[in-house]
Design a protein around this motif. Structure first.
Motif, PDB file in Angstrom:
ATOM      1  N   TYR A 134       0.830  -1.205   0.000  1.00 50.66           N
ATOM      2  CA  TYR A 134       0.000   0.000   0.000  1.00 50.66           C
ATOM      3  C   TYR A 134       0.865   1.255   0.000  1.00 50.66           C
ATOM      4  O   TYR A 134       0.545   2.242  -0.670  1.00 50.66           O
ATOM      5  N   LEU A 135       1.964   1.212   0.742  1.00 46.27           N
ATOM      6  CA  LEU A 135       2.831   2.384   0.835  1.00 46.27           C
ATOM      7  C   LEU A 135       3.349   2.801  -0.530  1.00 46.27           C
ATOM      8  O   LEU A 135       3.470   3.993  -0.834  1.00 46.27           O
ATOM      9  N   THR A 136       3.649   1.805  -1.378  1.00 41.47           N
ATOM     10  CA  THR A 136       4.204   2.108  -2.701  1.00 41.47           C
ATOM     11  C   THR A 136       3.172   1.943  -3.805  1.00 41.47           C
ATOM     12  O   THR A 136       3.522   1.880  -4.986  1.00 41.47           O
ATOM     13  N   ASN A 137       1.898   1.867  -3.415  1.00 40.55           N
ATOM     14  CA  ASN A 137       0.823   1.690  -4.391  1.00 40.55           C
ATOM     15  C   ASN A 137       0.826   2.842  -5.388  1.00 40.55           C
ATOM     16  O   ASN A 137       1.000   4.005  -5.004  1.00 40.55           O
ATOM     17  N   PRO A 138       0.646   2.559  -6.680  1.00 38.52           N
ATOM     18  CA  PRO A 138       0.615   3.621  -7.681  1.00 38.52           C
ATOM     19  C   PRO A 138      -0.390   4.722  -7.371  1.00 38.52           C
ATOM     20  O   PRO A 138      -0.230   5.863  -7.786  1.00 38.52           O
ATOM     21  N   GLY A 139      -1.436   4.399  -6.627  1.00 38.39           N
ATOM     22  CA  GLY A 139      -2.422   5.413  -6.284  1.00 38.39           C
ATOM     23  C   GLY A 139      -1.829   6.545  -5.471  1.00 38.39           C
ATOM     24  O   GLY A 139      -2.375   7.647  -5.434  1.00 38.39           O
ATOM     25  N   GLU A 140      -0.681   6.278  -4.813  1.00 37.57           N
ATOM     26  CA  GLU A 140      -0.043   7.314  -4.004  1.00 37.57           C
ATOM     27  C   GLU A 140       0.316   8.529  -4.853  1.00 37.57           C
ATOM     28  O   GLU A 140       0.207   9.670  -4.404  1.00 37.57           O
TER      29      GLU A 140
END
Length: 724
Positions: A378-384
């Motif tokens: 989640y931390l590196t999720n593209p959504g970031e």
């Protein structure tokens, strides 16, 4: 929720008071229409001003029973303890049953220990007169409120000696318990309303032996009584009668099944796993399914994950044809997050990625579940990337922040070590960057600030002090709450310096109230001196808050500074509200999911109805996003900000009444007594714990199927008022 009721004694008085009560009772015939307009206007004006005076007191002894009853209700709404002796006398001596039951209701609303003696005396007379069943029921309800308020305001003193007030509390609890046992002992002739209100009173007072007492009512044939007993058991997390509760999962009444699932979850009755899972996947009523899905999270059995993921994927495939599926999908996401923490479950991640895309990263349930199951991913999720760029919605940033805060719950123990530490540090860094960026939308800042503070970093307080200077009222209120958690000279100084500006805020008083609360927690002379400056505010709520804090801190009793409400209403407004009494008034709410019609109740809450109508006719609700939907609880609307913190720029007084929060009830949302404005809600199912605490001003008479389909993010197109 409100807490009122300073102390005062009455001849032979006992004690105690707060809460909200009741449950499903039939709407009773209105009495206001039979009172002359001149008298009713006078009562409503004093009620709106929160003005208890000799003229209103004299109406309690009026020759017309309808006037006495309405004046008693006004006394309860005003909440002035000086009315208690007259109400107590009315309860014990008035010849009219309707008047006496309203006197009991009003004593419960005032929540003063001084009303306890008369209420317990009434209960001693049980069974003497069948017509007094209503009076007994309201007396039980009132005692529940008084005991709950007494407990809520009691100091946490040390020592083992039993205080005199503890004895009074025991007496009061015993009176409520005995009333319920008495009704159960005569089951064939028991008073239904006393049982319903008594079960909610038990929820408030939490007596010893509450479990076996509530479980007695699980075998009743009346589904409303069974549902009320289950509601009490669920909210108190009682584990009595587990097997009987398990059997009720198959009951023919949907509310009973839903509440049975809630009890099983609260009691963590793992032996009922298979039955709960079956209800979660296939019960025909969505209220039962969502309650069972939540219960599975509490049962902590990972065997539920795969069936829930399959169910979720099936709902995703059919969402266009089934618009009500969104609420169920969000519940599934939440439960998966609880069951699969740090599991890196590939099927769950695939499902949540799909949900993330469909909700555009704006659903907190999805973001938090994803963060719990796979923190590193989640931390590196593209959504970031979308969250970090200018133009991201405030909801995307807010949900991202809430998800980053969830890391702290799951990266402990199982995920300890350097990798876990690196994820936590990265989350803190990202949150700090959100706070540092000037482009972060104000509506997102409060959630980001709270998320960063959850990490308890050394500079969290400094960030809070910085945001005490923010333009947004809610942001300043959040900053004050954070500073209030720690008592220090520096925090006291920062809060005291921020208070004058907050006292000048015009549209919202949230910052002022939060700063006062935070100052109250500082427990020092400088903080108390700052609080005293709020006694000069024109805002009745601020003055009342300051008085309560100073009294609690032993800094003096300034009750005489509360004064009257500076109301925005004039006599012409009161007349307009009174003119609707006895007429059919409806509001058709047109949403992106369809339309539903509310029958407004001016007889029960004339000013609240008038406020709603005036806002609707101005187009206030048009185009607003619905900010809150809790399946099997409420749909909440009326917030111009969209974050559940907005309002019309003023507050209206509560008009608490005896209409119960059954399915389809329409009530005013509050953050405390007399804080209503424009936010309102519709109940999906009976909510007895809300009775006597939130103003009911309508009920949906057409289109509850539409209400059931509404999800967070849907839009109100317009509200059409009809008066006949």
């Amino acid at each position: 929720m409100k807490i009122k009721g300073l102390r005062i004694s009455i001849l032979c008085a006992l004690v105690f008071g707060l809460a909200m009560t009741a449950t499903a009772q039939p709407l009773r015939k209105t009495f206001a229409a039979a009172i002359s307009n001149s008298v009713l206007l006078k009562i409503i004006r004093y009620e709106d001003q929160r003005n208890w005076n000799d003229e209103l007191k004299s109406l309690l002894s009026d020759k017309d029973a309808k006037v006495r009853k309405r004046a008693a209700l006004a006394a309860g709404r005003i909440g002035d303890e000086r009315a208690v002796p007259a109400l107590a006398d009315m309860l014990l001596t008035d010849r009219d049953t309707e008047v006496r039951q309203m006197a009991a209701f009003a004593l419960g609303e005032i929540e003063s220990p001084a009303g306890a003696y008369a209420l317990t005396e009434v209960l001693k007379r049980r069974g003497n007169d069948s017509a007094d069943g209503l009076v007994h029921a309201r007396a039980v309800e009132a005692l529940g409120k008084i005991v709950a308020a007494m407990v809520a305001t009691a100091p946490n003193g040390g020592g083992s000696a039993k205080a005199p007030e503890d004895d009074r509390l025991d007496i009061m609890r015993a009176a409520i318990v005995d009333a319920l046992r008495f009704e159960d002992s005569r089951r064939a002739q028991s008073d239904r309303l006393t049982i319903l209100l008594g079960l909610t009173a038990v929820l408030r007072i939490k007596p010893d032996g509450a479990g076996p007492l509530a479980a007695r009512f699980l075998d009743y044939s009346d589904p409303q009584i069974v549902a009320a007993a289950l509601n009490t058991m669920a909210r108190l997390r009682l584990k009595d009668g587990n097997e009987r509760v398990r059997q009720l999962l198959g009951n023919g009444d949907a509310v009973v099944r839903a509440n049975a699932a809630r009890v099983i979850g609260a009691a963590e009755h793992k032996e009922a796993f298979d039955e709960v899972l079956s209800r979660a996947l296939s019960d025909p009523d969505v209220r039962v399914r969502v309650s069972a899905i939540r219960a599975l999270a509490s049962l902590k059995d990972a065997r539920a994950a795969d069936p829930l993921i399959k169910r979720g994927n099936s709902l995703l495939d059919s969402e266009r044809q089934n618009p009500a599926a969104r609420n169920e999908l969000l519940e599934i996401a939440t439960t998966l997050g609880r069951l699969l923490a740090n599991s890196l479950n590939a099927d769950a991640i695939f499902f949540l990625r799909d949900m993330h895309a469909r909700t555009k990263g704006e659903a907190v349930e999805v973001e938090v579940a994803f963060a719990r199951i796979a923190p590193g991913i989640y931390l590196t999720n593209p959504g970031e990337d979308k969250v970090l760029v200018v133009g991201s919605s405030w909801r995307q940033i807010s949900r991202r922040a809430q998800a980053l805060a969830a890391f702290r719950e799951v990266i402990t123990g199982a995920a300890a070590g350097r990798a876990g530490d690196d994820v936590l540090k990265a989350a803190q860094k990202e949150l700090a960057s959100m706070l540092d960026r000037r482009t972060t939308p104000p509506l997102a800042v409060s959630d980001v600030l709270q998320a960063y503070n959850s990490y308890k970093t050394a500079d969290a307080n400094q960030y809070a002090k910085n945001f005490l200077q923010a333009k947004d009222v809610i942001v300043r209120g959040t900053a004050a709450e954070i500073l209030g958690a720690t008592s220090s000279e520096a925090n006291t100084r920062a809060l005291a310096e921020a208070l004058p500006r907050a006292l000048r805020d015009r549209d919202l008083n949230d910052a002022a109230l939060a700063i006062l609360d935070a100052l109250g927690k500082q427990k020092n002379a400088a903080a108390n001196d700052a609080i005293k400056t709020a006694l000069n505010s024109e805002d009745h709520l601020i003055r009342r808050k300051a008085v309560a804090l100073l009294k609690a801190n032993g800094a003096g009793n300034f009750s005489n500074r509360i004064g009257l409400v500076k109301t925005r209403y004039r006599d012409a407004d009161y007349r307009r509200g009174i003119a609707r009494i006895g007429r059919k008034v409806t509001a058709t709410v047109v949403t992106s999911k369809g339309a539903f019609t509310i029958e407004l109740l001016p007889d029960e809450a004339s000013l609240t109805v008038d406020n709603f109508i005036q806002l609707a006719r101005k187009g206030f609700f048009n185009g607003q996003t619905i900010p809150r939907v809790v399946p099997n609880f409420v749909v909440q609307a009326g917030d111009p900000r969209g974050d559940q913190n907005g309002g019309p720029g003023y507050q209206i007084r509560c008009e608490i009444n005896e209409v119960p929060y059954e399915r389809a009830a329409v009530g005013m949302a509050l953050s405390g007594k007399d804080t209503g404005g424009s936010q309102w809600f519709v109940t999906h199912s009976p909510q007895p714990h809300l009775d006597g605490g939130y103003t009911v001003f309508g009920r949906v008479i057409r289109g509850m199927d539409v209400v059931d389909k509404i999800a967070r993010g849907d839009v109100i197109r317009r509200v059409i008022i009809s008066e006949k």
